[in-house]
Design an enzyme around this catalytic site. Sequence first.
Site, PDB file in Angstrom:
ATOM      1  N   TYR A 144       0.834  -1.204   0.000  1.00 16.84           N
ATOM      2  CA  TYR A 144       0.000   0.000   0.000  1.00 16.84           C
ATOM      3  C   TYR A 144       0.872   1.259   0.000  1.00 16.84           C
ATOM      4  O   TYR A 144       0.718   2.136  -0.864  1.00 16.84           O
ATOM      5  CB  TYR A 144      -0.898  -0.029   1.234  1.00 16.84           C
ATOM      6  CG  TYR A 144      -1.877   1.114   1.332  1.00 16.84           C
ATOM      7  CD1 TYR A 144      -3.018   1.158   0.537  1.00 16.84           C
ATOM      8  CD2 TYR A 144      -1.688   2.156   2.256  1.00 16.84           C
ATOM      9  CE1 TYR A 144      -3.933   2.198   0.651  1.00 16.84           C
ATOM     10  CE2 TYR A 144      -2.599   3.194   2.376  1.00 16.84           C
ATOM     11  CZ  TYR A 144      -3.720   3.213   1.571  1.00 16.84           C
ATOM     12  OH  TYR A 144      -4.625   4.249   1.683  1.00 16.84           O
ATOM     13  N   VAL A 186      -9.708   1.365  12.656  1.00 15.42           N
ATOM     14  CA  VAL A 186      -9.890   1.468  14.103  1.00 15.42           C
ATOM     15  C   VAL A 186     -11.226   2.095  14.508  1.00 15.42           C
ATOM     16  O   VAL A 186     -11.880   1.614  15.440  1.00 15.42           O
ATOM     17  CB  VAL A 186      -8.681   2.190  14.753  1.00 15.42           C
ATOM     18  CG1 VAL A 186      -8.612   3.668  14.361  1.00 15.42           C
ATOM     19  CG2 VAL A 186      -8.705   2.032  16.249  1.00 15.42           C
ATOM     20  N   PHE A 190     -13.846  -0.103  16.697  1.00 16.38           N
ATOM     21  CA  PHE A 190     -14.185   0.244  18.092  1.00 16.38           C
ATOM     22  C   PHE A 190     -15.685   0.526  18.244  1.00 16.38           C
ATOM     23  O   PHE A 190     -16.305   0.108  19.220  1.00 16.38           O
ATOM     24  CB  PHE A 190     -13.382   1.471  18.561  1.00 16.38           C
ATOM     25  CG  PHE A 190     -11.924   1.203  18.863  1.00 16.38           C
ATOM     26  CD1 PHE A 190     -11.348  -0.048  18.647  1.00 16.38           C
ATOM     27  CD2 PHE A 190     -11.110   2.220  19.363  1.00 16.38           C
ATOM     28  CE1 PHE A 190     -10.005  -0.284  18.923  1.00 16.38           C
ATOM     29  CE2 PHE A 190      -9.760   1.990  19.651  1.00 16.38           C
ATOM     30  CZ  PHE A 190      -9.205   0.741  19.422  1.00 16.38           C
TER      31      PHE A 190
HETATM   32  P1  NAD Z   1     -12.627   1.922   0.577  1.00 15.91           P
HETATM   33  O1  NAD Z   1     -11.938   0.598   0.645  1.00 15.91           O
HETATM   34  O2  NAD Z   1     -13.935   2.061   1.257  1.00 15.91           O
HETATM   35  O3  NAD Z   1     -12.829   2.363  -0.941  1.00 15.91           O
HETATM   36  C1  NAD Z   1     -12.010   1.963  -1.990  1.00 15.91           C
HETATM   37  C2  NAD Z   1     -12.878   1.652  -3.199  1.00 15.91           C
HETATM   38  O4  NAD Z   1     -12.038   1.258  -4.290  1.00 15.91           O
HETATM   39  C3  NAD Z   1     -13.837   0.480  -2.947  1.00 15.91           C
HETATM   40  O5  NAD Z   1     -15.126   0.827  -3.395  1.00 15.91           O
HETATM   41  C4  NAD Z   1     -13.242  -0.651  -3.762  1.00 15.91           C
HETATM   42  O6  NAD Z   1     -14.209  -1.600  -4.193  1.00 15.91           O
HETATM   43  C5  NAD Z   1     -12.596   0.101  -4.897  1.00 15.91           C
HETATM   44  N1  NAD Z   1     -11.500  -0.625  -5.559  1.00 15.91           N
HETATM   45  C6  NAD Z   1     -10.452  -1.255  -4.984  1.00 15.91           C
HETATM   46  N2  NAD Z   1      -9.649  -1.781  -5.916  1.00 15.91           N
HETATM   47  C7  NAD Z   1     -10.183  -1.451  -7.136  1.00 15.91           C
HETATM   48  C8  NAD Z   1      -9.825  -1.715  -8.479  1.00 15.91           C
HETATM   49  N3  NAD Z   1      -8.749  -2.428  -8.804  1.00 15.91           N
HETATM   50  N4  NAD Z   1     -10.632  -1.235  -9.464  1.00 15.91           N
HETATM   51  C9  NAD Z   1     -11.759  -0.537  -9.159  1.00 15.91           C
HETATM   52  N5  NAD Z   1     -12.144  -0.272  -7.912  1.00 15.91           N
HETATM   53  C10 NAD Z   1     -11.372  -0.732  -6.906  1.00 15.91           C
HETATM   54  O7  NAD Z   1     -11.580   2.996   1.118  1.00 15.91           O
HETATM   55  P2  NAD Z   1     -11.724   4.567   1.367  1.00 15.91           P
HETATM   56  O8  NAD Z   1     -11.406   4.809   2.776  1.00 15.91           O
HETATM   57  O9  NAD Z   1     -12.979   5.088   0.787  1.00 15.91           O
HETATM   58  O10 NAD Z   1     -10.485   5.105   0.521  1.00 15.91           O
HETATM   59  C11 NAD Z   1     -10.630   5.730  -0.744  1.00 15.91           C
HETATM   60  C12 NAD Z   1      -9.272   6.215  -1.227  1.00 15.91           C
HETATM   61  O11 NAD Z   1      -8.751   7.161  -0.293  1.00 15.91           O
HETATM   62  C13 NAD Z   1      -8.233   5.097  -1.351  1.00 15.91           C
HETATM   63  O12 NAD Z   1      -7.447   5.335  -2.503  1.00 15.91           O
HETATM   64  C14 NAD Z   1      -7.392   5.256  -0.115  1.00 15.91           C
HETATM   65  O13 NAD Z   1      -6.079   4.809  -0.310  1.00 15.91           O
HETATM   66  C15 NAD Z   1      -7.448   6.759   0.110  1.00 15.91           C
HETATM   67  N6  NAD Z   1      -7.213   7.078   1.527  1.00 15.91           N
HETATM   68  C16 NAD Z   1      -8.175   6.856   2.472  1.00 15.91           C
HETATM   69  C17 NAD Z   1      -7.905   7.154   3.800  1.00 15.91           C
HETATM   70  C18 NAD Z   1      -8.931   6.944   4.881  1.00 15.91           C
HETATM   71  O14 NAD Z   1      -8.608   7.152   6.056  1.00 15.91           O
HETATM   72  N7  NAD Z   1     -10.160   6.599   4.603  1.00 15.91           N
HETATM   73  C19 NAD Z   1      -6.648   7.642   4.169  1.00 15.91           C
HETATM   74  C20 NAD Z   1      -5.697   7.820   3.190  1.00 15.91           C
HETATM   75  C21 NAD Z   1      -5.988   7.558   1.861  1.00 15.91           C
HETATM   76  N1  UDP Z   2      -6.022  -0.414  15.793  1.00 14.64           N
HETATM   77  C1  UDP Z   2      -6.381  -0.918  17.042  1.00 14.64           C
HETATM   78  N2  UDP Z   2      -7.445  -1.768  17.107  1.00 14.64           N
HETATM   79  C2  UDP Z   2      -8.181  -2.113  16.008  1.00 14.64           C
HETATM   80  C3  UDP Z   2      -7.817  -1.583  14.753  1.00 14.64           C
HETATM   81  C4  UDP Z   2      -6.720  -0.743  14.686  1.00 14.64           C
HETATM   82  O1  UDP Z   2      -5.752  -0.610  18.062  1.00 14.64           O
HETATM   83  O2  UDP Z   2      -9.150  -2.878  16.175  1.00 14.64           O
HETATM   84  C5  UDP Z   2      -4.889   0.526  15.717  1.00 14.64           C
HETATM   85  C6  UDP Z   2      -3.837   0.171  14.679  1.00 14.64           C
HETATM   86  O3  UDP Z   2      -2.860  -0.692  15.224  1.00 14.64           O
HETATM   87  C7  UDP Z   2      -3.271   1.534  14.339  1.00 14.64           C
HETATM   88  C8  UDP Z   2      -4.454   2.482  14.536  1.00 14.64           C
HETATM   89  O4  UDP Z   2      -5.400   1.754  15.299  1.00 14.64           O
HETATM   90  O5  UDP Z   2      -2.255   1.879  15.241  1.00 14.64           O
HETATM   91  C9  UDP Z   2      -5.091   2.904  13.230  1.00 14.64           C
HETATM   92  O6  UDP Z   2      -5.340   1.737  12.489  1.00 14.64           O
HETATM   93  P1  UDP Z   2      -6.162   1.742  11.117  1.00 14.64           P
HETATM   94  O7  UDP Z   2      -6.171   0.326  10.622  1.00 14.64           O
HETATM   95  O8  UDP Z   2      -7.468   2.412  11.335  1.00 14.64           O
HETATM   96  O9  UDP Z   2      -5.342   2.701  10.139  1.00 14.64           O
HETATM   97  P2  UDP Z   2      -3.794   2.967   9.844  1.00 14.64           P
HETATM   98  O10 UDP Z   2      -3.594   4.380  10.221  1.00 14.64           O
HETATM   99  O11 UDP Z   2      -2.935   2.065  10.689  1.00 14.64           O
HETATM  100  O12 UDP Z   2      -3.643   2.677   8.405  1.00 14.64           O
END
Ligand code: NAD
Ligand code: UDP
Length: 311
Positions: A144, A186, A190
């Site tokens: 990732y 997380v 939770f």
């Molecule tokens: P999510 O897993 O809910 O959404 C990802 C979506 O992408 C899903 O609908 C999944 O089916 C689709 N997908 C995965 N692989 C695919 C592929 N090969 N072709 C087409 N579709 C595909 O996650 P999210 O939290 O909504 O994240 C969305 C984006 O934001 C991601 O790129 C993620 O890396 C980025 N992001 C999210 C967070 C967060 O905290 N939520 C933080 C940093 C970055």
């Molecule tokens: N974490 C936790 N319990 C859970 C899931 C996650 O303590 O049930 C912790 C995890 O180890 C990390 C933080 O929560 O330190 C955030 O995890 P998450 O998977 O949400 O996102 P990350 O920032 O690690 O990608």
Amino acid sequence: MKRVLVTGGAGFIGSHLCRKLLEDGDEVICADNLFTGSKKNIEDLFDYSNFEFLRHDITKELYVEVDQIYNLACPASPVHYQYNPIKTVKTSVMGAMNMLGLAKRVHGRVLQASTSEVYGNPQVHPQPESYWGSVNPIGIRSCYDEGKRIAETLFFDYHRQQDVDIKVIRIFNTYGPNMDTEDGRVVSNFIVQALKGEDITIYGRGEQTRSFCYVDDLVEGMYRMMNSRDGFTGPVNLGNPGEFTMLELADKILELTGSKSKLVYRPLPQDDPMQRKPVIDLAEKELGWKPEIMLEEGLKRTIAYFERRLA
Ligand code: NAD
Ligand code: UDP
């Protein structure tokens, strides 16, 4: 009216973004392979005549005529991106190339949903965009982290070499409605555990920190970045600088749900970052953006969503 492609549009963040764009009157094509996303997240969007869903995998080419592309497709929860790590790399890298190629062909603008994971286990705290990060290239999170890093590289190379109009945002931990009950991150873990009266699983000692952004704030920042001035490419951090340990998060969720769940301790996963907090000065200056929904309010809204889901 703009024609906008949202990859990953059936996922957690993507579904909120699609709704905002539809409400603005844009024509929205949501492309998703439904790996972690679901039709349930977008079922009400089919009421809009300007909405179209394509079951499509972004590792394959896509030919559509659009003005803007938001590239969100990629599993984001560690359990899901580690399930098939080779596929995660393909989605990040081949997906980025396909979307950049599409943007080049249609002379469109493309925004990459990058991540605070590009900073790895940061040695600089809080993290400004100028920090290059501390990432293990061969660990279980690397598919990732490195996938997203090479995607950023591709974005900047297509920009320099092919003049593609790019925007790059680095998203910090975001939460809210439309997270799946089995998402594994997380906040959802939770809340679901608290509502079901199950043990709250703290990984490690729970002293690691994260900064949590409510999804509506994030989507607003993302939208502002997409429509920001020509020549501003980013990368720009989008996140809420409020920083909490996982123990503090668990306590807050227990308080807000009134749950009697107990805390249990589980091993800390490999390479789990110890701290994370964004510097958001650039977003404030360039986009006039800062988060407005603080943790307690965001958690209340998210708890209400999971109560409905679990009812
Ligand atoms: P999510 O897993 O809910 O959404 C990802 C979506 O992408 C899903 O609908 C999944 O089916 C689709 N997908 C995965 N692989 C695919 C592929 N090969 N072709 C087409 N579709 C595909 O996650 P999210 O939290 O909504 O994240 C969305 C984006 O934001 C991601 O790129 C993620 O890396 C980025 N992001 C999210 C967070 C967060 O905290 N939520 C933080 C940093 C970055
Ligand atoms: N974490 C936790 N319990 C859970 C899931 C996650 O303590 O049930 C912790 C995890 O180890 C990390 C933080 O929560 O330190 C955030 O995890 P998450 O998977 O949400 O996102 P990350 O920032 O690690 O990608």
